[in-house]
Write an enzyme that holds these catalytic residues in place. Structure first.
Site, PDB file in Angstrom:
ATOM      1  CB  CYS A  17      -0.458   1.956   5.822  1.00 50.11           C
ATOM      2  SG  CYS A  17      -1.182   0.437   5.140  1.00 50.11           S
ATOM      3  CB  CYS A  77      -0.903  -0.005   1.224  1.00 48.69           C
ATOM      4  SG  CYS A  77      -1.863   1.524   1.454  1.00 48.69           S
ATOM      5  CG  ASP A 130      20.539  -2.261 -14.400  1.00 50.11           C
ATOM      6  OD1 ASP A 130      21.117  -3.309 -14.727  1.00 50.11           O
ATOM      7  OD2 ASP A 130      19.861  -2.149 -13.363  1.00 50.11           O
TER       8      ASP A 130
END
Length: 445
Positions: free
Chosen positions: A208, A205, A355
């Site tokens: 959070c 998330c 890369d």
């Protein structure tokens, strides 16, 4: 315009005429020349156009091209960057080479994520169209949240612009902004309670950092997300995919808001691109029937499922630049019912990202169940690609360092069709060779 700007625009236009007329090139150098003479030349176009900025990791070029096709149903003058040259020099090129519109025009600009702030400095858009955010060119962008912060820096400079965003990407709804919002996404599947695979971008998330859950997943980390910990969830959709009636390697038939549309390119990712274009067109006042006609008429977009006939063989060129792009393309081409060959062209110049480690996250192994008789890896970084395929358990993979020689190589394949999945620089090299042999019109134009 000031005298300095007029001279800069004139020199830029002249350089484009030479490059385009002789070499079939000129997507960014004319803008670079103009910017050297007048670093703020873009400022002088702010009153000639209304502006829309298309940003995100994948799908910008296709979404922009489809959007332009729909907007032409209403607006006679729509300016955009068809080659996908989306940094400041490429955007300057389209302005210094365009004729002055008779009345206020519309510019729909695909803009590199890190360059949005540099473009919004000169003119404020009516809308931002945001497609998705995935890991991409880590040497340039760093991780996902760093890219999002760069984009936000530009978005915050235009607080009145409407944000038309992919609601299925959890990151786009993670920050409070004063801008009006329009949300688009898929709504064609029953709801459950799923977690994305651990290697998925945005698996946590964005608010959070708890593992995020989904009612359903479309691909990657996109879908009807919700966080069981903090309540962060997908917003209510304004425009939605209500039904996917058919999805093949060549096209799709879908319903947006209950109305049927044929999308002229294949794959779930291109349904998202078409939905983004549809959402922008509706916002700009184009009706559904006009959008439907525009999708049917939509031209091929260079390097994006571009079909090239070489004798009795068909080459399908598909540009990729990151793991999620490769995996969604693989899912798309595996829907092809006819036998096909497969080539992967890998380059690692600045335009590609220097890369190449991202190729180890790609699920090439899923091709093994498709009985593909001919594989090839090529372009400048073919050794990296060959190693990846070797450790993936592929046998008898052909090698071709020069993308131009793929034109001859295709004559030896045992199938009528070859999918060429290619990085940006290799795609340019291949298209240049195709143009020189008169197999396509123009190199990058």
């Amino acid at each position: 315009m000031s005298l300095r700007s007029s001279v800069a625009a004139g020199v830029g236009h002249l350089s484009y005429s030479v490059l385009h007329g002789i070499f079939n090139r000129g997507s960014s150098l004319p803008g670079l020349v103009a910017l050297k003479l007048d670093p703020d030349i873009l400022y002088h176009y702010k009153d000639r156009y209304d502006f829309v900025i298309v940003g995100g990791t994948n799908g910008k070029t296709t979404a922009t091209a489809l959007a332009v096709q729909t907007l032409k149903q209403k607006y006679p003058d729509v300016l955009y960057n068809p080659t996908g040259s989306n940094m400041k020099r490429g955007i300057a090129t389209i302005f210094v080479t365009a004729p002055k519109p008779k009345k206020k025009g519309l510019a729909v600009l695909e803009v590199d994520e890190a360059n949005i702030v540099r473009i919004v400095k000169y003119f404020k858009p009516k809308a931002f169209v945001l497609t998705n955010l995935f890991r991409d060119q880590l040497d340039r962008y760093s991780e996902l949240y760093a890219t999002w912060d760069r984009m936000l820096e530009g978005v915050r400079m235009a607080p009145k612009a409407t944000i038309i965003a992919n609601a299925d990407d959890p990151i786009f709804n993670s920050v409070d902004l004063p801008n009006p919002r329009i949300w688009y996404g898929f709504n064609d599947q029953p709801m459950g309670d799923l977690e994305a695979p651990s290697n998925t971008d945005g698996v946590v998330c964005p608010k959070c950092h708890h593992i995020i859950h989904y009612g359903f997943i479309t691909y990657g980390g996109l879908g009807a997300y919700f966080c069981p910990n903090c309540g962060h969830k997908r917003p209510k959709l304004d425009y939605e995919v209500t039904t996917v009636e058919r999805m093949t390697s060549a096209d799709s038939v879908v319903k947006f808001d209950g109305n049927e549309f044929k999308i002229p390119v294949g794959g779930a990712y291109n349904i998202y691109n078409a939905l983004a274009a549809y959402s922008l067109a509706r916002f700009m006042g184009v009706n559904s029937s006009s959008i439907k006609n525009a999708f049917v008429e939509s031209p091929e977009i260079f390097g994006r499922q571009e079909k090239v006939q070489i004798g009795d063989k068909e080459m399908v060129i598909i540009m990729v630049k990151n793991q999620i792009g490769v995996d969604t393309v693989l899912d798309m081409i595996k829907t092809d019912k006819e036998p096909f060959s497969f080539a992967f062209l890998l380059t690692a110049l600045p335009a590609d990202g220097e890369d190449t480690s991202w190729i180890w996250d790609c699920n090439f192994e899923t091709l093994k169940g498709h009985n593909i008789p001919y594989y090839l890896v090529g372009a400048a970084n073919y050794k990296d690609a060959a190693t990846r395929f070797k450790f993936g358990g592929f046998k008898g993979v052909n090698v071709e360092p020069d993308p131009a020689k793929l034109i001859d190589r295709i004559k030896e394949i045992p199938t009528k069709r070859m999918y060429v999945v290619t990085c940006y620089t290799a795609m340019r090299q291949l298209r240049k060779a195709l143009a020189e042999q008169k197999l396509i019109d123009g190199g990058m134009e």
